[in-house]
Design a protein around this motif. Structure first.
Motif, short mmCIF file in Angstrom:
data_model
loop_
_atom_site.label_atom_id
_atom_site.label_comp_id
_atom_site.label_asym_id
_atom_site.label_seq_id
_atom_site.Cartn_x
_atom_site.Cartn_y
_atom_site.Cartn_z
N VAL A 1 2.83 1.15 -2.96
CA VAL A 1 1.81 1.06 -3.99
C VAL A 1 0.72 0.14 -3.45
CG1 VAL A 1 1.36 0.56 -6.43
CG2 VAL A 1 3.63 1.35 -5.72
N ASN A 2 -0.40 0.70 -3.09
CA ASN A 2 -1.47 -0.07 -2.44
C ASN A 2 -2.54 -0.47 -3.47
OD1 ASN A 2 -2.83 -1.21 -0.18
ND2 ASN A 2 -4.14 0.59 -0.04
N LYS A 3 -3.44 -1.34 -3.04
CA LYS A 3 -4.53 -1.89 -3.87
C LYS A 3 -3.99 -2.79 -4.99
CE LYS A 3 -7.52 2.01 -2.74
NZ LYS A 3 -8.71 2.78 -3.04
N LEU A 4 -2.97 -3.54 -4.63
CA LEU A 4 -2.38 -4.49 -5.57
C LEU A 4 -3.43 -5.48 -6.08
CD1 LEU A 4 0.29 -5.51 -6.82
CD2 LEU A 4 0.63 -6.90 -4.78
N ASP A 5 -4.45 -5.75 -5.25
CA ASP A 5 -5.51 -6.69 -5.65
C ASP A 5 -6.27 -6.21 -6.88
OD1 ASP A 5 -8.20 -5.31 -4.19
OD2 ASP A 5 -6.30 -4.86 -3.26
N LEU A 6 -6.31 -4.89 -7.10
CA LEU A 6 -7.05 -4.36 -8.25
C LEU A 6 -6.27 -4.54 -9.55
CD1 LEU A 6 -8.53 -1.00 -6.90
CD2 LEU A 6 -9.61 -3.25 -7.02
N HIS B 1 -2.75 10.81 -1.40
CA HIS B 1 -4.06 11.40 -1.69
C HIS B 1 -5.15 10.65 -0.95
CE1 HIS B 1 -3.40 14.56 -4.54
NE2 HIS B 1 -2.51 13.82 -5.18
N SER B 2 -6.21 11.35 -0.67
CA SER B 2 -7.33 10.72 0.00
C SER B 2 -7.90 9.61 -0.90
CB SER B 2 -8.34 11.82 0.34
OG SER B 2 -9.62 11.40 0.08
N GLY B 3 -8.19 8.47 -0.31
CA GLY B 3 -8.76 7.36 -1.06
C GLY B 3 -7.76 6.29 -1.48
N VAL B 4 -6.46 6.52 -1.27
CA VAL B 4 -5.47 5.53 -1.69
C VAL B 4 -5.38 4.36 -0.71
CG1 VAL B 4 -4.05 7.14 -3.02
CG2 VAL B 4 -3.55 6.79 -0.59
N GLY B 5 -5.95 4.52 0.48
CA GLY B 5 -5.94 3.43 1.45
C GLY B 5 -4.98 3.64 2.61
N LYS B 6 -4.63 4.89 2.83
CA LYS B 6 -3.69 5.23 3.89
C LYS B 6 -4.23 4.82 5.27
CE LYS B 6 -3.14 9.55 4.11
NZ LYS B 6 -2.88 10.64 5.06
N SER B 7 -5.48 5.20 5.56
CA SER B 7 -6.04 4.83 6.87
C SER B 7 -6.16 3.32 7.01
CB SER B 7 -7.42 5.45 7.09
OG SER B 7 -7.50 6.72 6.57
N SER B 8 -6.55 2.65 5.93
CA SER B 8 -6.66 1.18 5.98
C SER B 8 -5.31 0.56 6.30
CB SER B 8 -7.17 0.63 4.65
OG SER B 8 -8.34 1.29 4.26
N LEU B 9 -4.26 1.06 5.67
CA LEU B 9 -2.91 0.54 5.93
C LEU B 9 -2.50 0.80 7.38
CD1 LEU B 9 -0.87 1.62 2.77
CD2 LEU B 9 -1.16 -0.72 3.57
N THR C 1 1.33 -3.44 -1.79
CA THR C 1 0.47 -3.95 -0.71
C THR C 1 -0.98 -4.01 -1.14
OG1 THR C 1 0.09 -1.71 0.13
CG2 THR C 1 1.92 -2.92 1.11
N SER C 2 -1.74 -4.79 -0.40
CA SER C 2 -3.18 -4.70 -0.45
C SER C 2 -3.66 -4.67 1.00
CB SER C 2 -3.80 -5.89 -1.19
OG SER C 2 -5.20 -5.88 -0.95
N ALA C 3 -4.10 -3.51 1.43
CA ALA C 3 -4.61 -3.40 2.80
C ALA C 3 -5.88 -4.23 2.92
CB ALA C 3 -4.87 -1.94 3.15
N LEU C 4 -6.60 -4.35 1.82
CA LEU C 4 -7.85 -5.09 1.82
C LEU C 4 -7.62 -6.58 2.05
CD1 LEU C 4 -10.92 -4.48 1.19
CD2 LEU C 4 -10.45 -5.36 -1.10
N LEU C 5 -6.65 -7.15 1.32
CA LEU C 5 -6.40 -8.59 1.41
C LEU C 5 -5.21 -8.92 2.32
CD1 LEU C 5 -6.89 -9.68 -2.33
CD2 LEU C 5 -8.61 -9.47 -0.50
P1 GDP Z 1 -7.43 7.06 2.73
O1 GDP Z 1 -8.35 8.16 2.31
O2 GDP Z 1 -6.15 7.10 1.96
O3 GDP Z 1 -7.20 6.99 4.19
O4 GDP Z 1 -8.11 5.69 2.25
P2 GDP Z 1 -9.02 4.64 3.05
O5 GDP Z 1 -8.17 3.77 3.89
O6 GDP Z 1 -10.13 5.35 3.70
O7 GDP Z 1 -9.54 3.76 1.83
C1 GDP Z 1 -10.29 4.31 0.77
C2 GDP Z 1 -11.08 3.20 0.13
O8 GDP Z 1 -10.20 2.26 -0.50
C3 GDP Z 1 -11.91 2.41 1.13
O9 GDP Z 1 -13.15 2.10 0.53
C4 GDP Z 1 -11.08 1.17 1.38
O10 GDP Z 1 -11.86 0.05 1.73
C5 GDP Z 1 -10.43 0.95 0.02
N1 GDP Z 1 -9.15 0.25 0.09
C6 GDP Z 1 -8.14 0.47 0.96
N2 GDP Z 1 -7.12 -0.38 0.72
C7 GDP Z 1 -7.47 -1.14 -0.31
C8 GDP Z 1 -6.84 -2.21 -1.04
O11 GDP Z 1 -5.71 -2.62 -0.77
N3 GDP Z 1 -7.55 -2.74 -2.09
C9 GDP Z 1 -8.79 -2.29 -2.43
N4 GDP Z 1 -9.39 -2.88 -3.47
N5 GDP Z 1 -9.41 -1.32 -1.77
C10 GDP Z 1 -8.78 -0.75 -0.72
#
Ligand code: GDP
Ligand code: ZN
Length: 324
Positions: A150-155, A203-211, A178-182
């Motif tokens: 479960v990502n984006k815990l910071d939100l 799904h796209s946008g969940v932060g998979k690439s960031s993780l 997790t929070s990939a951001l923090l």
């Molecule tokens: P993907 O489509 O699943 O690969 O997602 P991305 O890694 O491209 O992330 C999509 C958006 O979510 C980007 O704008 C990231 O900066 C943002 N993002 C990724 N991880 C986090 C997180 O842990 N917290 C927040 N607030 N935003 C995040």
């Protein structure tokens, strides 16, 4: 004949990481990768248990003609530096691509031999439990261990308290916040991935690439063009295997809509939703569908806050898809 592991598949050729010639003497630096083409006919039979009601089981043979990321292959080298895939070696596990229309009965494998499937969700763009359950079922069918990230815990720091998420831990699955951001929660995730081959989906946008970027140190979007040759520009639609610095591999899978359940049966769904199955003995009707019938113990559990409504919705939807 050399052996190796397919790290990327690109329609008419694939990248293969060669096994070291002498396993004890791995050369320093990254393993040697070669481009291998296909010639002639490849065929591999995967055997999947198909389950039916009344515990009757059949073994279904799935014949495949394409390699998948993670496949072990045998290569010939007709000319020095010219490699060809001669054989796909036995597949231990598989994740199948959903096939529709006339390809319905020819499921393709997207990821082979992975140990686990990490399903990534986030409050933005929103949870879809239906998708999580589809992915979990696809993993279980293919012999992989599903885990939830479960990502984006910071939100929303209260995510761990959500009933529909708590269910997965209660059912015995590993759940990570997790929070990939923090950079939060990644230290706890590390040991779960160490020395394992993990496929990621979400799904796209969940932060998979960031993780994946945090975990591997590789800028994954950029890596789709091969560093050495500049070949392989296929965007992000092609899954690619990466090594983790501490041991283990990860693969980013293409879009989640590509995932499929080959021949989902009622028994699969029943076993997977064991929490709902345990409640059904309290229903007034023996064959209660838990949608409209009076005196339904499952809907009562939802009303009393013991069962997440999203979980029931996911169950109803998947049950409707069953072939038997
Ligand atoms: P993907 O489509 O699943 O690969 O997602 P991305 O890694 O491209 O992330 C999509 C958006 O979510 C980007 O704008 C990231 O900066 C943002 N993002 C990724 N991880 C986090 C997180 O842990 N917290 C927040 N607030 N935003 C995040
Ligand atoms: Zn019921």
């Amino acid at each position: 004949m050399r052996q190796g592991t397919v790290v990327q598949y690109l329609a008419d050729y694939c990248w293969v990481e060669l096994d070291p010639l002498e396993p004890q003497h791995r050369a320093p630096g990254p393993p040697k990768e070669v481009l291998a083409r296909f010639r002639g006919r490849l065929e591999l039979v995967m055997q999947q248990e198909e389950r039916h009601q009344r515990e009757q089981r059949e073994v279904e043979r799935i014949v495949t003609q394409q390699v998948a990321v993670g496949d072990r292959v045998a290569l010939s080298e007709p000319q020095p530096g010219d490699f060809a895939v001669e054989e796909i070696l036995r597949r231990e596990t598989w994740l199948l691509r959903s096939s529709v229309g006339r390809y319905r009965h020819k499921p393709q494998c997207v990821v082979a031999n992975a140990d686990q499937l990490a399903v990534v969700v986030a409050p933005v763009p929103g949870f879809s439990l239906g998708t999580v359950d589809r992915c979990f079922l696809a993993a279980i069918q293919g012999g992989l261990e599903p885990i939830l990230i479960v990502n984006k815990l910071d939100l929303d720091p209260r995510l761990p308290e959500r009933l529909e998420i708590k269910t997965y831990a209660e059912m015995g699955y590993s759940v990570f916040f997790t929070s990939a951001l923090l950079d939060q929660g990644l230290a706890a995730l590390g040991p779960a991935l160490a020395d394992k081959y993990t496929a990621f989906c979400g799904h796209s946008g969940v932060g998979k690439s960031s993780l994946l970027r945090r975990l591997t140190g590789v800028d994954i979007a950029v890596r789709s063009v091969h560093a050495a040759t500049g070949r392989g520009r296929h965007g992000t639609s092609s899954a690619r295997l990466y090594h983790l610095p501490g041991g283990g591999e990860v693969v980013d899978t293409p879009g989640i809509r590509e995932f499929g359940l080959a021949h989902l049966t009622w028994l699969d769904v029943h076993e997977y939703f064991s929490d709902i199955a345990a409640l059904t003995s309290g229903c007034g009707f023996r064959d209660c569908s838990h949608t409209v019938e009076p005196d339904c113990a499952v809907r009562r559990a939802v009303e009393e806050g013991r069962l997440a409504v999203k979980r029931l919705e996911s169950y109803v939807k998947l049950r409707a898809e069953c072939s038997s």
